[in-house]
Design a protein around this motif. Structure first.
Motif, PDB file in Angstrom:
ATOM      1  N   ILE A 105      -5.031   6.591   0.219  1.00  0.00           N
ATOM      2  CA  ILE A 105      -4.427   5.421  -0.274  1.00  0.00           C
ATOM      3  C   ILE A 105      -4.356   5.940  -1.982  1.00  0.00           C
ATOM      4  O   ILE A 105      -5.224   6.297  -2.517  1.00  0.00           O
ATOM      5  CB  ILE A 105      -5.301   4.270  -0.192  1.00  0.00           C
ATOM      6  CG1 ILE A 105      -5.431   3.861   1.165  1.00  0.00           C
ATOM      7  CG2 ILE A 105      -4.761   2.972  -1.346  1.00  0.00           C
ATOM      8  CD1 ILE A 105      -6.166   2.690   1.421  1.00  0.00           C
ATOM      9  N   LYS A 159       0.597   5.454   0.462  1.00  0.00           N
ATOM     10  CA  LYS A 159      -0.275   6.376   1.077  1.00  0.00           C
ATOM     11  C   LYS A 159       0.294   7.887   1.011  1.00  0.00           C
ATOM     12  O   LYS A 159       1.361   7.778   1.226  1.00  0.00           O
ATOM     13  CB  LYS A 159      -1.055   6.359   2.482  1.00  0.00           C
ATOM     14  CG  LYS A 159      -1.972   5.025   2.454  1.00  0.00           C
ATOM     15  CD  LYS A 159      -2.522   4.746   3.749  1.00  0.00           C
ATOM     16  CE  LYS A 159      -1.620   4.493   4.997  1.00  0.00           C
ATOM     17  NZ  LYS A 159      -2.187   4.200   6.399  1.00  0.00           N
ATOM     18  N   GLU A 165       0.817  -1.063   0.026  1.00  0.00           N
ATOM     19  CA  GLU A 165       0.094   0.179  -0.019  1.00  0.00           C
ATOM     20  C   GLU A 165       0.755   1.328   0.015  1.00  0.00           C
ATOM     21  O   GLU A 165       1.931   1.241   0.592  1.00  0.00           O
ATOM     22  CB  GLU A 165      -0.956  -0.082   1.272  1.00  0.00           C
ATOM     23  CG  GLU A 165      -1.886   0.882   1.310  1.00  0.00           C
ATOM     24  CD  GLU A 165      -3.098   0.797   2.457  1.00  0.00           C
ATOM     25  OE1 GLU A 165      -3.970   0.296   2.115  1.00  0.00           O
ATOM     26  OE2 GLU A 165      -2.395   1.222   3.422  1.00  0.00           O
TER      27      GLU A 165
END
Length: 523
Positions: free
Chosen positions: A435, A430, A428
């Motif tokens: 996100i 961010k 992920e």
């Protein structure tokens, strides 16, 4: 005699010297001794002499802004100024107050009052295409000071004395944005009008406004608008913006080709994209994007979107698509069944895949080079111990920032320290809690201390001088290698990467040690 102003302060001193006859005689005698015999004939009338003495001051001259500071305006004047400024935003409004000049302390503010104002206007512009025009007032002197084109138009050798000038090729909102810069020295740009404003700034040679438009476009550049901006940057001859567009298109090619803006580009831009050697995309995506463009082009040319017409509008650009470099499945299930290829072309390409003696093709058969990813490794060593590094659904996270725009393609991760194993990784990326990219994938670890790449579906654009959070949640063999002797700053080619600890990290990863040893990116 003292000359004073209305506040009683001395301005000048006028002094008269009255010379009496006796004094004149004494002076004439002295002068006769020196041989000045002509002075006696002029001594019959007492001459009057005067002298002007200017009183000097140690204070420097002040400008209007220094005399009338804006920080402490009168309450009544402030209300009036705001009222007139609001009126100024509307077309054909005049200033009703008889002494409006006194409300504005600086020449810049007084000049701004004239923006889009009929007061003292000596020219009008009818701006916009037929059916969408707007009549805007102007002042020749102000416009000529702000633009050499307006100067030639109003005061040049070929100047025409017209009270109304028609400008059908400029949008009213863009023309107003240019006038606001000329009158008020303010740049007011919006995403939906910035291209039109750039056109107006280029047409009337207002270079600083044009530069501001280009900067605005560069900061708002993304895969969604990169193809359109590429077309416009070539039209406006802005090489820096063109280069930035290519950087985005190369790194995020599949996103750019799938964007709606791709179908709005002209044929010349289409050809330049299809020729691009560093395009980082699967060839089937390039093929599908070209067909989408052809369908929209048929609508622009008022043609029925048939297979024949699509091929007609594509022309020779079709052969710039490197169909023979597609995966066989992509060709068999996609291009071969699209109908855009002739039967002979389809047969020859199948033979190209399977036959030892390959036929000659009109299509380019050499694969694109694409982009070579760079790797930023933040640890100086790695190790493993019997009681760590373990994964129990907890997050390993680190924050980073770069000094140049890059595109994060994925992370390099450590694998098992106890032999070969397979890991499931949820990665992920961010920015301030939002996100930007994520992916769930698996990778195989061979038991070595090497790093193993895990990729995002599409590269994520990273702006400079802003911290982003890289995170991963691993599921697999509990024991793995981990990094040691982490660095807070790493130089990777022309890109400098800074690292700092993340509050999202709940499994022990930080700057000095842990997981996520590598950032994989395009620059």
């Amino acid at each position: 005699i003292l000359m004073v102003d209305e506040k009683g302060k001395n301005m000048k001193c006028l002094t008269f010297f009255l010379m009496l006859p006796e004094t004149v005689k004494n002076r004439s005698k002295k002068s006769s001794k020196k041989g000045n015999s002509s002075s006696s004939s002029n001594s019959k009338l007492p001459p009057v002499c005067y002298e002007i003495i200017t009183l000097k001051t140690k204070k420097k001259k002040k400008m209007a802004a220094d005399i009338f500071p804006r920080k402490k305006p009168a309450t009544t004047n402030t209300t009036a100024v705001q009222q007139y400024h609001q009126q100024n935003l509307n077309n054909n409004n005049t200033i009703p107050a008889p002494n409006w000049q006194g409300l504005y302390p600086t020449i810049r503010e007084r000049n701004a009052v004239m923006f889009n104002n009929d007061l003292m206007a000596d020219v009008h512009f009818v701006v916009g295409p037929p059916g969408g025009t707007q009549r805007l007032p102007g002042h020749k002197y102000v416009l000529a000071v702000g633009s050499s084109v307006f100067h030639a138009m109003f005061y040049g050798e070929l100047a025409e004395d017209k009270d109304e000038i028609r400008i059908p090729d400029v949008e009213p909102a863009a023309f107003l944005a240019m006038l606001k810069y000329i009158y008020c020295d303010e740049i007011d740009l919006a995403a939906d009008t910035v291209l039109a404003t750039l056109y107006a700034a280029k047409k009337y040679i207002v270079p600083h406004l044009a530069r501001a438009c280009v900067n605005f476009l560069e900061t708002s550049l993304s895969a969604k608008n990169a193809c359109v901006l590429l077309s416009q940057s070539c039209l406006f001859e802005e090489p820096d913006l063109t280069q930035r567009c290519w950087e985005v298109i190369d790194a995020q090619a599949e996103l750019a080709l799938k964007s709606e803006g791709f179908c709005d580009i002209d044929f010349q831009t289409l050809e330049s994209i299809l020729r691009r050697e560093t395009l980082n995309a699967k060839e089937i995506v390039v093929f599908e994007a070209a067909l989408n463009w052809a369908e929209v082009e048929c609508q622009r040319q008022e043609l029925t979107a048939t297979i024949e017409n699509k091929r007609k509008v594509l022309g020779k650009a079709l052969y710039l698509i490197r169909i023979p470099t597609m995966a066989l499945d992509d060709f068999a299930n996609g291009a071969a069944q699209s109908g855009i290829l002739t039967l002979n072309e389809t047969n020859d390409i199948f033979l190209w895949y399977t036959a030892a003696k390959k036929p000659e093709l009109q299509f380019v058969s050499k694969p694109r080079k694409g982009l070579v990813p760079q790797r930023c490794h933040r640890f100086q060593s790695c190790a493993y111990r019997s009681n760590q590094w373990r994964y129990r659904g907890r997050c390993d996270s680190i924050q980073f920032a770069v000094d140049k725009r890059v595109f994060i393609a994925g992370f390099g991760l450590y694998g098992s320290s106890c032999g070969s194993a397979e890991y499931s990784a949820k990665i992920e990326l961010k920015r301030q809690g939002v996100i930007l990219g994520q992916n769930l994938s698996k990778y195989f670890s061979d038991g070595s201390s090497n790093t193993f790449p895990v990729w995002f579906e599409y590269p994520v654009q990273i702006e400079p001088d802003t911290f982003y959070t890289a995170s991963v949640i691993l599921d697999g063999n509990e024991l793995s290698y981990f990094g040691q002797e982490g660095m807070t700053e790493v130089q990777c080619g022309k890109v400098t990467v800074q690292f700092q600890c993340s509050s999202d990290s709940t499994n022990g990863t930080g700057v000095q040690g842990g997981q996520i040893p590598e950032l994989i990116f395009y620059a």
